[in-house]
Design an enzyme around this catalytic site. Structure first.
Site, PDB file in Angstrom:
ATOM      1  N   SER A  61       0.817  -1.225   0.000  1.00 19.36           N
ATOM      2  CA  SER A  61       0.000   0.000   0.000  1.00 19.36           C
ATOM      3  C   SER A  61       0.844   1.265   0.000  1.00 19.36           C
ATOM      4  O   SER A  61       1.635   1.483   0.912  1.00 19.36           O
ATOM      5  CB  SER A  61      -0.875   0.057   1.254  1.00 19.36           C
TER       6      SER A  61
ATOM      7  N   HIS B 233      -3.313   0.347  -5.182  1.00 21.34           N
ATOM      8  CA  HIS B 233      -2.716  -0.855  -5.766  1.00 21.34           C
ATOM      9  C   HIS B 233      -3.103  -0.895  -7.238  1.00 21.34           C
ATOM     10  O   HIS B 233      -4.250  -1.171  -7.569  1.00 21.34           O
ATOM     11  CB  HIS B 233      -3.270  -2.114  -5.098  1.00 21.34           C
TER      12      HIS B 233
ATOM     13  N   HIS C 241      -5.251  -9.210  -1.735  1.00 23.70           N
ATOM     14  CA  HIS C 241      -5.447  -9.430  -0.295  1.00 23.70           C
ATOM     15  C   HIS C 241      -6.579 -10.429  -0.093  1.00 23.70           C
ATOM     16  O   HIS C 241      -7.537 -10.447  -0.861  1.00 23.70           O
ATOM     17  CB  HIS C 241      -5.838  -8.123   0.400  1.00 23.70           C
TER      18      HIS C 241
ATOM     19  N   TYR D 148      -8.856 -10.233   2.081  1.00 26.52           N
ATOM     20  CA  TYR D 148     -10.128  -9.540   2.357  1.00 26.52           C
ATOM     21  C   TYR D 148     -10.855  -9.106   1.088  1.00 26.52           C
ATOM     22  O   TYR D 148     -12.036  -8.780   1.121  1.00 26.52           O
ATOM     23  CB  TYR D 148      -9.923  -8.343   3.299  1.00 26.52           C
TER      24      TYR D 148
ATOM     25  N   ALA E 147       2.404  -2.136   4.328  1.00 25.24           N
ATOM     26  CA  ALA E 147       2.129  -1.112   5.326  1.00 25.24           C
ATOM     27  C   ALA E 147       1.642  -1.854   6.559  1.00 25.24           C
ATOM     28  O   ALA E 147       0.919  -2.842   6.439  1.00 25.24           O
ATOM     29  CB  ALA E 147       1.053  -0.171   4.806  1.00 25.24           C
TER      30      ALA E 147
ATOM     31  N   MET F 257      -2.332  -6.907   6.963  1.00 27.78           N
ATOM     32  CA  MET F 257      -3.354  -7.753   6.327  1.00 27.78           C
ATOM     33  C   MET F 257      -2.815  -8.459   5.087  1.00 27.78           C
ATOM     34  O   MET F 257      -3.582  -8.782   4.178  1.00 27.78           O
ATOM     35  CB  MET F 257      -4.561  -6.890   5.940  1.00 27.78           C
TER      36      MET F 257
ATOM     37  N   HIS G 144      -7.570   4.207   6.483  1.00 21.57           N
ATOM     38  CA  HIS G 144      -6.769   3.858   5.309  1.00 21.57           C
ATOM     39  C   HIS G 144      -6.080   5.098   4.753  1.00 21.57           C
ATOM     40  O   HIS G 144      -4.970   5.024   4.241  1.00 21.57           O
ATOM     41  CB  HIS G 144      -7.654   3.200   4.241  1.00 21.57           C
TER      42      HIS G 144
HETATM   43  N1  HPA Z   1      -3.570  -2.991  11.041  1.00 16.90           N
HETATM   44  C1  HPA Z   1      -3.639  -3.826   9.981  1.00 16.90           C
HETATM   45  N2  HPA Z   1      -3.138  -3.517   8.810  1.00 16.90           N
HETATM   46  C2  HPA Z   1      -2.545  -2.338   8.656  1.00 16.90           C
HETATM   47  C3  HPA Z   1      -2.435  -1.424   9.720  1.00 16.90           C
HETATM   48  C4  HPA Z   1      -2.981  -1.779  10.968  1.00 16.90           C
HETATM   49  O1  HPA Z   1      -2.935  -1.033  11.963  1.00 16.90           O
HETATM   50  N3  HPA Z   1      -1.789  -0.343   9.229  1.00 16.90           N
HETATM   51  C5  HPA Z   1      -1.507  -0.594   7.936  1.00 16.90           C
HETATM   52  N4  HPA Z   1      -1.964  -1.810   7.583  1.00 16.90           N
END
Ligand code: HPA
Length: 275
Positions: A31, A62, A84, A86, A114, A212, A248
């Site tokens: 990300s 992305h 991902h 999700y 990230a 994630m 996000h």
């Molecule tokens: N949690 C999960 N995924 C993430 C986070 C977080 O705090 N920050 C960036 N990706």
């Protein structure tokens, strides 16, 4: 050959028929970190959707393409964007592009993401080399018939992250005047951020960061015998460690801010690392 292996093979053949040069190192850009792909000299860009059996990526930030070429004279293939869990893909779909990169000849893969910091000594904007992970996603991309062509049924994960590449990364960080961290990454499925109770729990388990992604790709990479370097960009303090809510937008914003340092780090690792 099984059904999944056929899909991977068709992806490999498709890219080879494009006449791409054989890559030595693969990169998965997480990300907000995809801009490194702009620096690939004379790069060939191939959207995932052009490749047989690869679905489109659906997350903002992305773009979803392979970029093949040279970065600082090293033959690379990058994934600008990733899948991902999700988003609704199957665990096998998540790792199909990585397996294609493996089939094209990469020896090592640099996997970036990230992440939120569980370790309260970390700061937003830090880079963390992943030294180990906790798979808290409840899924595994190796479930199902083993792809014997790629690796064993029961791959060893005791040294999943390459210590030599971590050392190179730490050295490059020092040279660039950027302190880096080293720690344990825990993967949740998302897409919601974690609860404060979940963060407290994984902190007690030994996690330093949460995200994630990454874990499925690392598992598939180790199955194939690829060397792995994992780098988390700490974009926020994890849930409950600060009073404010997570978003996000914040993740993307910090990714944007650290982009120059991130690019320098990766380029330095490519030049100084032994791949
Ligand atoms: N949690 C999960 N995924 C993430 C986070 C977080 O705090 N920050 C960036 N990706």
């Amino acid at each position: 050959m099984g059904y999944e292996m056929k899909k991977v093979e068709e992806g490999i053949n498709f890219l080879q028929e494009k006449g791409i040069p054989e890559p030595q190192v693969g990169l998965i850009l997480g990300s907000g970190l995809g801009e490194l792909a702009e620096e690939v000299e004379g790069g060939i860009r191939i959207p995932f959707t052009d490749v047989p059996h690869l679905p489109p990526s659906t997350v903002p930030g992305h773009s979803g393409q392979f970029v093949v070429g040279e970065l600082n004279s090293i033959p690379v293939i990058m994934m600008q964007g990733r899948y991902h869990f999700y988003e609704g893909y199957s665990p096998q779909e998540l790792v199909r592009p990585l397996r294609i990169m493996g089939g094209l000849g990469i020896k090592a893969v640099i996997i970036t993401n990230a992440a939120g910091a569980v370790n309260v000594n970390f700061n937003v904007g830090d880079f963390m080399f992943i030294r180990d992970h906790i798979n808290f996603m409840g899924i595994n991309p190796l479930r199902g018939a083993n792809l014997e062509e790629l690796g064993p049924r029961f791959p060893d994960m005791s040294k999943a992250y390459d210590e030599d590449l971590i050392q190179t990364g730490e050295e490059v960080g020092r040279q660039n005047g950027k302190i880096t961290r080293k720690g344990v990454y825990t993967a949740f499925t998302g897409p919601c951020f974690e609860t404060p109770a979940e963060i407290k729990m994984v902190g007690r388990w030994g996690a330093d960061a949460v995200g994630m992604s990454t874990v499925p790709e690392v598992i598939a990479a180790r199955h194939m015998g690829l060397r792995v370097l994992g780098i988390s960009c700490i974009t926020n303090m994890a849930a409950g460690t600060l009073p404010q809510p997570l978003s996000h937008e914040e993740v993307m914003e910090v990714g944007e801010q650290v982009k120059p340092e991130f690019k320098e780090l990766i380029k330095g690792i490519l030049v100084q690392g032994v791949f």
